[in-house]
Design a protein around this motif. Structure first.
Motif, PDB file in Angstrom:
ATOM      1  N   TYR A  77      -9.378   0.418 -13.656  1.00 36.55           N
ATOM      2  CA  TYR A  77      -8.851  -0.635 -13.775  1.00 36.55           C
ATOM      3  C   TYR A  77      -8.456  -1.537 -13.344  1.00 36.55           C
ATOM      4  N   ALA A  78      -8.771  -2.945 -12.959  1.00 33.99           N
ATOM      5  CA  ALA A  78      -8.309  -4.333 -12.531  1.00 33.99           C
ATOM      6  C   ALA A  78      -8.682  -5.558 -13.448  1.00 33.99           C
ATOM      7  N   LEU A  80      -8.573 -10.044 -12.360  1.00 33.53           N
ATOM      8  CA  LEU A  80      -8.414 -10.469 -10.848  1.00 33.53           C
ATOM      9  C   LEU A  80      -7.020 -11.452 -11.775  1.00 33.53           C
ATOM     10  N   CYS A 130     -13.597  -1.457 -12.412  1.00 33.79           N
ATOM     11  CA  CYS A 130     -14.256  -2.181 -13.803  1.00 33.79           C
ATOM     12  C   CYS A 130     -12.905  -3.625 -13.245  1.00 33.79           C
ATOM     13  N   ASP A 131     -13.471  -4.152 -12.887  1.00 37.98           N
ATOM     14  CA  ASP A 131     -12.690  -5.544 -12.370  1.00 37.98           C
ATOM     15  C   ASP A 131     -12.815  -6.445 -13.513  1.00 37.98           C
TER      16      ASP A 131
ATOM     17  N   MET B  52     -15.081 -15.138  -4.911  1.00 35.79           N
ATOM     18  CA  MET B  52     -14.839 -16.312  -6.480  1.00 35.79           C
ATOM     19  C   MET B  52     -13.327 -16.871  -5.996  1.00 35.79           C
ATOM     20  N   LEU B  80     -12.505  -6.580  -3.655  1.00 34.84           N
ATOM     21  CA  LEU B  80     -12.842  -5.594  -4.900  1.00 34.84           C
ATOM     22  C   LEU B  80     -13.519  -4.708  -3.614  1.00 34.84           C
ATOM     23  N   PRO B  81     -13.089  -2.827  -4.382  1.00 35.04           N
ATOM     24  CA  PRO B  81     -13.086  -2.230  -3.956  1.00 35.04           C
ATOM     25  C   PRO B  81     -14.124  -2.074  -3.608  1.00 35.04           C
ATOM     26  N   ARG B  90      -7.833   0.513  -3.203  1.00 37.00           N
ATOM     27  CA  ARG B  90      -7.204  -1.155  -3.942  1.00 37.00           C
ATOM     28  C   ARG B  90      -5.989  -1.116  -2.848  1.00 37.00           C
ATOM     29  N   SER B  92      -3.089  -2.697  -4.786  1.00 35.69           N
ATOM     30  CA  SER B  92      -2.699  -1.399  -5.236  1.00 35.69           C
ATOM     31  C   SER B  92      -2.090  -0.213  -5.628  1.00 35.69           C
ATOM     32  N   ASP B 131     -11.382 -13.519  -3.717  1.00 38.97           N
ATOM     33  CA  ASP B 131     -11.827 -12.285  -4.284  1.00 38.97           C
ATOM     34  C   ASP B 131     -12.668 -11.886  -3.843  1.00 38.97           C
TER      35      ASP B 131
END
Lengths: 255, 255, 255, 255, 255, 255
Positions: A77-78, A80, A130-131, B52, B80-81, B90, B92, B131
């Motif tokens: 999960y992240a 933006l 899930c973004d 985006m 995004l992944p 990711r 992160s 993104d």
């Protein structure tokens, strides 16, 4: 749902900021095939909360799961950076994943694994991402509800591509989730940010299509709750999940 | 643009995988107000590439810029992944920002700063976030083109909210960017992934509305290029940027 | 080079801080075998900029390249903490590699790969390390110029030790790089720090011995540039690279 | 030094790989002003070990030291990737400083603080950087010996620039360091890598010009040592440090 | 120990804060089987310093040690956040292991390896963990002393479980460690925090049961020490280690 | 508790591995003043699970809480490497805090904040550290139960030292926690590791002394549960928490 109506009878006079009744969901929509590449790709909107959920099917499992005959489902999960009113720093830039992100990623993974037969999945992995594009409360429950639909699409893809024998056999049930909470003493369904931040008790409830619980996470940092309140909250959550599951089924019925 | 037509006369018989001519852009659309919260929020689609772009306006500047009377514009880029055919881990989760991400974030920031009068912006900061929801080549140039529109919206917001005197005075020009490359000896405009991965020479060109260059990044890891090829590529990029700038203006003209 | 002379005729009256003409390189020296251990070890001095470039030859390639029959060349750039007027914190202590370092490391790698035939190199890897001992502008271009010489030495070592059949077959060309920029409206060659920090337009140009381009990175954060300025800058860069390549050849001719 | 001669009488027949006697230092040179920018910049060569030591003088102290009236001296040690026979990965790329690096950096800092009067230094900071260009044993002791000379130059610079009243008052003594060890039962002075890797006992000894100890780090992972061996090793270290201090003084005497 | 008594004769009038004599250890106790799970688990208390030392026996060695026929012993040291008077931030939360922790972990590992015959251990690994529950000076030396006992228990476990032939053959000797220091000119044994923080010279000495040295780490950041002081300190350390070894033996004699 | 007896009547014939009845707690002990330095320091043992809980009182609050007039309570949870049957790598060495650790630390913090009146605490901070010395299931619930006692001690210390007016006013209630789960269809109280790893449903329930809920975290990754099972589990948890609270009160009654 007559019993909830009774339980909540005194509450229906409460005016919520967005005009909803206490046991009313925000408008929810689920868009499948939101992007073209992933095996499952869903945009779920619950009020102003919008989450992009993708499901990636990969033959093979992580090393620790090898030769078990079992599959694996995991989730990340992240948010933006500008999903929120104030910009949030990227965790990639900070160099570490925060506690809240970890907690939610793990929750989503458990909920989906709760409806997957790992043996039927075989040694294949599904990664859920899930973004959150826009956050207005309930991002974790929207993620679960949307991710389930992406998962179904990915399993159907895998069946069509002969990676698994039957998507239907992998899925033991469906799953959705919704938040409930107590605000100024009144239990309510599906809290947007403005309510969530005032909630004394806050609960996220993931349920199967057959009406059983997969996860209950109730937290009352600001005021403990008793058994009666718990029961009312669970009734509200049951109603909400039933409605969300209807929206899931409708989305999956479309081609 | 007659001179390009001549230069490219022999090339127009080339068939590109998507049926375009060598000097033809992919269909591009710019959607403003894609999400509700940011001061500027844009979805740009260039073919199947979708980015985006949000612009966050914050009064005040980073510490190193304090008391300079000047503003600051910075950018962060991320994918995004599941923007890509194979899922990308990711950053992160990996705990660090990769070299490619760093390189592109810095490029976007420089391009936007190239059209901003920092004195007119005053001690305010604009943070651009790009993104990539779906990647099919040209994500960095699409980011620049979309981010400019988000920047304009954020500056107009700031003018309306009296944070700056005049958005028009802050912007010295507009900026867009496009990729060009040489494939099998033929210079081409706006490469999707399938072409990009075969390009011997690859160039990203950011230009102002007045037709000047802000960034030229040409790389020829696979086959060096000569001055003539460079000139043809710059002609193609000039044509592409002119068209993208028309799309930017059309998007900004809408309310 | 008569055409540059003409183009620049009006400029030659400009006085540069170090007394050079606008199209004049800083004194450059290349010392091979600067340290004893690496397969290639070079100290390059361009004015006060001094970079130690080593090339490490290792049989075998990274895992993602295995069984391709192809070699790999990669580069890392770093500055010693006190290469600069103010001490820079070590990236090892900060725990992450910064964006600028990433960007330059990737640039150096691409430039060298641009003159290497990966098939002829076979499944062997060359790692270039460029460590700036003293920085006075142009550290990335000096790194490329010096690294090429270290690369040649490492390939000759590999040929002598029977790791590759022929160093000459691996090298498709030579490569050098130089910076050019526009200062107060005047295009100039090979900018030291004092000029670089005032440049409105800044361009790094890597060229092969045969006069083709491998990389052009022009950035005009402070004032966009037009086609004419670009052409003058490329002429200057061509002149500078030709001279640097002569210095490379002279260094390589010594035993 | 007659007593060492006696102690070691039986040992002098030992042949060391580089032909030295057991109580003989490797050739050592100290080059001041190795780079132009730092307040102190020294290249020290001890045999094939080469370390660049810089001393950075900065007015002011870290926050925890503010308003104490006292100065601070700190050190960082690092190896260039190709200082060693096999390339070592950069700690900046690995994202963390290793245990060995930490241990050595702290050792160097303590040794230099051992000869500095923090009150006389006042609220000023000196940062020592020791970067190993080539490693052949004894890099930490060479770092200490070289860093002392860089420290003196930085203090003289600070006196000349009126940051401190008197460099001489800041320095309470000089400091140098040398390694000693027991190889095949024989105590030896100043071990190169080939000997160091065979040493049963390994000791680094930092001493002041007045012959006192600042640090003794003896480690005998491979064979414990007794009091007699310790005394012989300390005699050897005393002899070696005395000679290194003469080289320090000679370097500082030059202009 | 008559010779120490003489050396120290003048010192015995010194009053230490806890009433001890200058050559007197703090009360020390060693509790085996402190927790149930590890192969060796010891709580050592030296005055108010309390360290939990576990030894984990694992068949097999790290990859770099494979097929050598040799075992490996390694150690990690850490402090619980509230072992100290002021809470110390967790290194896991800070995201990196600090220099002091690294230095001490390495010291403990070397000391234990100094009494282990790696050939007799065979390709097995022992991991020592020393976690300081309460810190009052001498945590690193208490760790070594306690870890030795945990190591013996782990080796006996391994012998009983047929992983090694004989624990006795693996251990070449015993090891303990103690701190000594010079306070206000007086050498003293076993410094608690209140003394340690005032010590001009501070030395940690690890010795074998047969009275030889494994590690000597003397540091005199605040005042260099001469050969006589060193000898007195080593005499004190010898006395202290002899007494600690008696406590180790007594603990190991119990069942 | 007669109602549980009835509900569970059929279950009491189940034989648990440790001989307990399904609604029976493991033996639990709480030792206060386990270490000397922290304001609150508790060792809690629940069966073989042993957790050291300290509470650190610090005047002042984190920056984001300044000038709010409110206090703050936060918690960190960690496992010693050899708390488990197989050694777990240290998170400090891995360089990041794992998801499970984050999740549990946040849970503990919320539970304690749930019984603290932040206004009465004033601008003071309490940091809870829960370090698991030995893990045999239920480490997070034991941490909460133990941490409450440490919290009370720290508040009493703060009252005695005049940092707060009244510890009693800060505490709005007491809190304890216990795990319950469904194993082979039978709901059970207080699961050790051997049961926990087989549980189909697993729930951690934190309750106040007045019998209200602060946290309910039920997860059914392996088999969803229905409302009846939930009710039985909550009854079991209520019984368990009531008994744990008696143990807390008894511990606090001692001097």
């Amino acid at each position: 749902m007559t019993e909830i109506k009774d339980l909540l009878s005194g509450m229906n006079t409460v005016v919520r900021p967005d005009g909803r009744k206490v046991d009313e969901l925000r408008p929810a929509t689920i868009t499948r095939h939101f992007t073209d590449v992933p095996e499952g790709s869903v945009l779920i909107c619950c009020g102003n909360t919008r989450v992009m959920c993708t499901a990636t099917f990969t033959p093979g499992v992580p090393r620790w799961r090898k030769d078990s005959g079992l599959g694996w489902v995991t989730a990340e999960y992240a948010m933006l950076p500008r999903a929120t009113a104030e910009r949030t720093d990227r965790e990639s830039v900070k160099g570490k994943v925060g506690g809240r992100t970890h907690e939610i990623s793990r929750l989503i993974g458990r909920c989906l694994r709760g409806v997957v037969n790992m043996k039927a999945l075989g040694e294949n992995q599904i990664q859920i991402d899930c973004d959150v594009l826009q956050a207005d409360g309930g991002t974790r429950t929207a993620s679960i509800t949307g991710a389930y639909v992406a998962l179904v699409d990915a399993l159907n893809w895998a069946e069509a591509h002969k990676h698994i024998r039957s998507a239907a056999r992998v899925l033991t049930d469906s799953v959705s989730a919704v938040s409930v909470g107590v605000i100024d003493g009144t239990p309510m369904l599906d809290l947007p940010y403005v309510e969530d931040s005032k909630a004394m008790t806050d609960m996220n409830v993931a349920m199967t299509g057959s009406g059983k619980f997969i996860e209950i996470q109730g937290t009352a940092e600001h005021r403990p709750f008793d058994r009666d309140e718990l029961n009312t909250l669970l009734d509200l959550a049951t109603k909400g999940n039933r409605e969300l599951q209807a929206i899931q089924q409708a989305a999956l019925a479309k081609d």
